[in-house]
Design an enzyme around this catalytic site. Structure first.
Site, PDB file in Angstrom:
ATOM      1  N   ARG A 185       0.935  -1.390   0.249  1.00  0.00           N
ATOM      2  CA  ARG A 185       0.162   0.045   0.130  1.00  0.00           C
ATOM      3  C   ARG A 185       0.924   1.468  -0.056  1.00  0.00           C
ATOM      4  NH1 ARG A 185      -4.645   0.126   4.232  1.00  0.00           N
ATOM      5  NH2 ARG A 185      -5.317   2.064   3.199  1.00  0.00           N
ATOM      6  N   CYS A 239      -1.269   6.414   8.994  1.00  0.00           N
ATOM      7  CA  CYS A 239      -1.802   5.009   8.339  1.00  0.00           C
ATOM      8  C   CYS A 239      -2.923   5.431   7.348  1.00  0.00           C
ATOM      9  CB  CYS A 239      -2.213   3.887   9.473  1.00  0.00           C
ATOM     10  SG  CYS A 239      -3.607   4.224  10.488  1.00  0.00           S
TER      11      CYS A 239
END
Length: 281
Positions: A185, A239
């Protein structure tokens, strides 16, 4: 937007046996269960709780009580402080009793509650290492059905105690910025949740996976110190929406590293403005 550094590391994690002993005392802690299915199954946590939970524990909604989804600022904006205080009082949180936070195993949502209560100045916040899975593995009692009613608590959410940054602060950050999502990611190779893949320019990847043992418990403090060897107070962690970053800040605290700043909106907030740059690779 910075607030004073948190206190140093302490005995934040407890074992199922330690929790069972605390619950048998005349002044048991308030036990809050944050099991949460995440973006893929946001309503599954309550069902899991009602299938089996620690006796006298309360279920807390990560989406509805540990965030305010009506606000801008990413997928999980921090809750309004008055609303968070009201939620904690509904669940019986009191100033004179410790709070023990848990979730399924890896302390993802439990880390979010630990951060929020620590930021609120709450005096004693503990986390059940390994969560409900560890409690079950220890063969301790399990109760089924909805949470039992509790008396309203007197929890007080005070002024912010932990340092945070927002998107506007990122450009001026002179310390390291740590992206704790998975490497794929971070590199922008896949993005299963947010509409844009990639990372904040200049950020480094430090996957949250490195903080845990296979059973979901945290690694020992000395191993966590090696995982976070390059992290310093004043650095920034983010995050996807701020939940996993809170869990990583808990792991850093266990390692004795405090003063690392949270970007609460994280990647989902960063990409909400198309003019902000995106890095890949």
């Amino acid at each position: 937007m910075d607030a004073p550094d948190a206190l140093g590391a302490d005995m934040t994690l407890i074992t199922p046996t330690e929790l069972a002993a605390m619950m048998a005392s005349p002044t048991p802690p308030v036990v809050l269960d944050m099991r949460w299915g995440g973006p893929a199954a946001p309503g599954s946590g309550r069902a899991e709780f009602e299938d089996g939970h620690i006796p006298r524990s309360q279920w807390v909604s990560t989406d509805e009580e540990l965030a305010d989804l009506s606000k801008p600022g990413g997928r999980h904006p921090l809750p309004d402080r008055d609303a968070f205080q009201a939620a904690m009082r509904r669940h019986g949180v009191r100033q004179d009793r410790p709070v023990v936070a848990l979730d399924g195993a890896e302390s993802l949502s439990a880390g979010r509650l630990w951060w929020l209560l620590t930021d609120a100045g709450f005096p004693e916040v503990l986390v059940l290492d390994g969560g409900f899975a560890a409690w079950q593995a220890a063969g301790l009692p399990v109760q089924e059905g909805p949470a039992e009613p509790v008396a309203t608590g007197d929890a007080v959410v005070g002024p912010p105690q932990l340092p945070v940054v927002d998107a506007a602060d990122i450009a001026g950050v002179s310390r390291n910025i740590w992206d704790v999502r998975t490497p794929e990611r971070f590199r922008g190779e896949t993005e299963p949740i947010d509409p844009v893949a990639g990372h904040v320019p200049g950020a480094h990847n430090l996957s949250a996976r490195g903080a845990h043992r296979p059973d979901g418990r945290f690694k020992p403090a000395d191993e966590l110190q090696r995982v976070f060897a390059d992290v310093r107070p004043g650095d920034v962690v983010y995050c996807g929406s701020g939940v996993t970053a809170s869990q990583v800040l808990l792991a850093m605290h266990i390692a004795g590293i405090d003063g690392v700043r949270l970007y609460p909106g994280s990647w989902s907030d960063w990409i909400s403005d198309p003019s902000r740059p995106v890095a890949r690779g």
